[in-house]
Design a protein around this motif. Structure first.
Motif, PDB file in Angstrom:
ATOM      1  N   ALA A   8     -68.232  -4.471  20.572  1.00  0.00           N
ATOM      2  CA  ALA A   8     -67.386  -3.413  20.009  1.00  0.00           C
ATOM      3  C   ALA A   8     -66.161  -3.202  20.879  1.00  0.00           C
ATOM      4  O   ALA A   8     -66.210  -3.367  22.093  1.00  0.00           O
ATOM      5  CB  ALA A   8     -68.172  -2.115  19.921  1.00  0.00           C
TER       6      ALA A   8
ATOM      7  N   ALA B 126     -69.744   2.588  23.126  1.00  0.00           N
ATOM      8  CA  ALA B 126     -70.170   2.077  21.831  1.00  0.00           C
ATOM      9  C   ALA B 126     -71.674   2.232  21.626  1.00  0.00           C
ATOM     10  O   ALA B 126     -72.155   2.156  20.507  1.00  0.00           O
ATOM     11  CB  ALA B 126     -69.774   0.615  21.692  1.00  0.00           C
TER      12      ALA B 126
ATOM     13  N   GLN C  94     -73.135  -2.519  15.926  1.00  0.00           N
ATOM     14  CA  GLN C  94     -71.700  -2.720  15.696  1.00  0.00           C
ATOM     15  C   GLN C  94     -71.418  -3.643  14.515  1.00  0.00           C
ATOM     16  O   GLN C  94     -70.359  -4.253  14.436  1.00  0.00           O
ATOM     17  CB  GLN C  94     -71.001  -3.276  16.952  1.00  0.00           C
ATOM     18  CG  GLN C  94     -71.332  -2.603  18.237  1.00  0.00           C
ATOM     19  CD  GLN C  94     -70.994  -1.127  18.272  1.00  0.00           C
ATOM     20  OE1 GLN C  94     -70.166  -0.647  17.543  1.00  0.00           O
ATOM     21  NE2 GLN C  94     -71.659  -0.397  19.131  1.00  0.00           N
TER      22      GLN C  94
END
Length: 93
Positions: free
Chosen positions: A72, A47, A58
């Motif tokens: 995430a 991520a 995120q």
């Protein structure tokens, strides 16, 4: 390196919607390597890649001005409808 929200530069930044399946293509990445006997390959999906690349909060906020971050979850689908694959072309010498 491909940030999913910039997956189609012609359309600009497109924030992902949670629980929706997206197709990501890595056609334009510049990669090359000579694999010797005994070498191994690893694919890393994450991520974020901070500090090597800008942070990813995120949240959908821009990475250079976001004040908050959240966890995430990344899903890779391998079913018949959403088959995932990695194609590594071989160039003979």
């Amino acid at each position: 390196m491909l940030r999913a929200s910039y997956r189609d530069l012609k359309k600009g930044r497109q924030v992902l919607t949670p629980n929706r399946v997206y197709e990501l293509r890595f056609d334009n990445l510049i990669t090359s390597n000579v694999f010797q006997k005994g070498h191994r390959i690893r694919v890393q999906i994450s991520a974020t890649f901070f500090p090597n690349f800008s942070r990813n909060p995120q949240t959908g906020e821009l990475e250079n001005s976001a004040a908050t971050m959240q966890k995430a979850n990344i899903s890779i689908y391998t079913d018949r409808t959403h088959a995932s694959r990695i194609v590594l072309p071989v160039v003979s010498r």
